[in-house]
Design a protein around this motif. Structure first.
Motif, PDB file in Angstrom:
ATOM      1  N   GLY A  17      77.652  40.918 -16.862  1.00 46.84           N
ATOM      2  CA  GLY A  17      78.741  39.843 -16.167  1.00 46.84           C
ATOM      3  C   GLY A  17      79.957  40.845 -15.957  1.00 46.84           C
ATOM      4  O   GLY A  17      81.061  40.256 -16.260  1.00 46.84           O
ATOM      5  N   LYS A  26      79.307  36.169 -20.106  1.00 50.22           N
ATOM      6  CA  LYS A  26      79.663  35.318 -18.861  1.00 50.22           C
ATOM      7  C   LYS A  26      78.970  33.916 -19.096  1.00 50.22           C
ATOM      8  O   LYS A  26      79.780  32.842 -18.524  1.00 50.22           O
ATOM      9  CB  LYS A  26      78.834  36.075 -17.791  1.00 50.22           C
ATOM     10  CG  LYS A  26      78.685  35.207 -16.334  1.00 50.22           C
ATOM     11  CD  LYS A  26      78.170  35.816 -15.182  1.00 50.22           C
ATOM     12  CE  LYS A  26      76.585  36.323 -15.491  1.00 50.22           C
ATOM     13  NZ  LYS A  26      76.031  37.011 -14.275  1.00 50.22           N
ATOM     14  N   ASP A 106      73.173  31.899 -16.119  1.00 54.73           N
ATOM     15  CA  ASP A 106      74.509  31.641 -15.115  1.00 54.73           C
ATOM     16  C   ASP A 106      74.176  30.851 -13.745  1.00 54.73           C
ATOM     17  O   ASP A 106      74.959  30.824 -12.990  1.00 54.73           O
ATOM     18  CB  ASP A 106      74.905  33.205 -14.624  1.00 54.73           C
ATOM     19  CG  ASP A 106      73.731  33.806 -13.868  1.00 54.73           C
ATOM     20  OD1 ASP A 106      72.869  33.433 -13.806  1.00 54.73           O
ATOM     21  OD2 ASP A 106      74.347  35.002 -13.557  1.00 54.73           O
ATOM     22  N   ASN A 232      79.205  34.377 -10.939  1.00 53.86           N
ATOM     23  CA  ASN A 232      79.322  35.580 -11.384  1.00 53.86           C
ATOM     24  C   ASN A 232      80.585  36.180 -11.330  1.00 53.86           C
ATOM     25  O   ASN A 232      81.112  37.635 -11.804  1.00 53.86           O
ATOM     26  CB  ASN A 232      78.585  36.491 -10.301  1.00 53.86           C
ATOM     27  CG  ASN A 232      77.025  36.407 -10.178  1.00 53.86           C
ATOM     28  OD1 ASN A 232      76.133  36.615 -11.352  1.00 53.86           O
ATOM     29  ND2 ASN A 232      76.493  35.877  -9.355  1.00 53.86           N
TER      30      ASN A 232
END
Length: 456
Positions: A17, A26, A106, A232
């Motif tokens: 990340g 992240k 994510d 991201n």
């Protein structure tokens, strides 16, 4: 929609990340007060998985601490691609004969019904070896394409850079999420190579390998492309927050709450609202807030870990901190702060007040500028204000202290001892008047100042 066969969720969260530029992993960055990883896992838990495995890498200690005993973890080190990441979960699933659902930490907003559709498609009549989740964004950009027929049977998976002009014209894109039977999936993973520009093992290759074997693979398409949006960067995190908040505002209004300026109200993942609640502009809900029917939250108020009772009013410019409880028809006004305190039915603190570690009885009135002095620098102490008590403005209640039923504390008092039911307590210094003293003081100081100037 049956989904009877047991399944395991494998969640990939090994990436560094780096674009987040953060010391926090992240997948632990919060959306609506909840780490994105936990958003995803909440959806998974609705389907009652037999096992959950999170693939970790850099920052594994943070993820393991956040997960506790809710999921197993396995380490991907070095990180050699998404296919390699899923392979790391095989040892944790040793002996497991159910289905495997591959998700990304994510990509937090995948709905339970979408996951269920993927698992159900895996057991349709054509028995696909792998099921891929596809989506059709407004702009396909450089996403990999899923070339499939009208029944959802996949002919080919192709990366954008390798796609022909005709294949790039296909709008069905690969989300990266997939499902397969454990025995099939791990057998296919062992055959994935890394003969590509990055030298990595890519998960989508299992589809083309299966197709090459003459087996069927299928695609399930989500009707909500936003649910497969990856995060991201800080900008994408902000976009995800906006997406979640927009959905929750619509949901709140559909369920019977009035939002005067919806775009200015921010909810937490667990905010609970009753019917006919009115929320004015610029209100922020932190985690752990419940608001009962017909309550009103006025503008610029902040609530966290608090309970607002039926018909109660908050604000404007009020702050309810964890442990604040407002009972039926109670009221706090502008610049009032509550923490670990109960405001009884019909009680009110209209302005400029701090109620900390306190219990205020029904019908009590807390005057402007009142403070419960609950902390001596080492320990916290409790203040009890009983039913019908009246606390005059600018009073300091020095805990531990109890103000009795229907008692009155005179304005400007600093109360350090209990007040009995029905008593009046005034704690004020003696007022001293010295006639003409101020005039004589001013004359003397003016002369002194003039003499100092002459000396210079």
């Amino acid at each position: 929609m049956i989904q009877k066969r047991e399944f395991a969720a494998v969640i990939l969260a090994a990436g560094k990340g780096t674009r987040m530029k953060s010391d926090l992993h992240k997948v632990l960055h919060p959306i609506a007060g909840r780490p994105m990883l936990h958003h995803l896992m909440a959806g998974v838990d609705l389907l009652e998985p037999a096992r959950k495995v999170v693939v970790v890498g850099a920052g594994r200690e943070q993820i393991e601490a956040a997960l506790g005993d809710t999921a197993r973890t396995c380490l991907q080190d070095p990180q050699l691609g998404t296919a390699h990441a899923v392979q790391q979960a095989e040892s944790e699933l040793d002996g497991f004969e159910g289905d495997v659902l591959v998700l990304y930490g994510d990509v937090p907003f995948v709905r339970a019904e979408t996951m269920r559709a993927m698992l159900n498609r895996l057991h349709a009549e054509d028995a696909p070896r792998v099921v891929v989740l596809g989506f059709e964004p407004k702009d396909p950009l450089a996403y990999g394409r899923v070339i499939a027929d009208g029944t959802g049977r996949i002919d080919k998976m192709v990366e954008f850079k390798d796609a022909s002009a005709e294949e790039r014209a296909c709008r069905l894109c690969n989300s990266g999420l997939m499902a397969g039977r454990a025995s099939d999936l791990f057998a296919l993973l062992r055959r994935v190579g890394n003969d590509n520009a990055q030298g990595e093992y890519y998960l989508p290759d299992v589809v083309n390998i299966a197709i090459g074997d003459g087996d069927a693979c299928a695609v399930v398409t989500t009707d909500a492309p936003g649910e497969v949006a990856g995060i991201n960067s800080r900008a994408e995190l902000a976009a995800a927050e906006a997406q979640w908040q927009a959905f929750r505002r619509e949901e709140a209004m559909a369920e019977g709450a009035t939002l005067k300026a919806p775009e200015t109200v921010f909810f937490s993942y667990d905010t609970q609202l009753g019917r006919d609640v009115v929320i004015e502009p610029s209100v922020v809900f932190g985690p752990g807030v419940t608001v009962a029917d017909r309550a009103r939250i006025k503008a610029f108020s902040h609530l966290e870990g608090a309970s607002v009772g039926e018909g109660a009013q908050v604000g404007p410019f009020a702050r309810l901190r964890p442990g604040a409880v407002m009972e039926r028809n109670s009221f706090v006004g502008n610049f009032v702060e509550m923490k670990a305190a109960v405001l009884g039915e019909g009680a009110k603190a209209s302005h400029l007040t701090y109620l900390g570690d306190a219990e205020v009885g029904a019908g009590a009135n807390i005057g402007a500028g009142t403070i419960t002095c609950n902390y001596d620098g080492y320990l916290k102490y409790r203040t009890v204000i009983k039913e019908g008590a009246f606390i005059g403005s600018n009073s300091s209640l020095i805990a531990p202290v109890t103000i009795g039923r229907d008692a009155i504390v005179g304005a400007g008092s600093a109360v350090s001892g209990d007040v009995a039911d029905g008593d009046l307590r005034m704690v004020r210094g003696e007022q001293i008047v010295k006639p003409g003293w101020a005039d004589r003081f001013h004359d003397a100081m003016k002369k002194k100042k003039a003499a100092a100037k002459r000396e210079r």
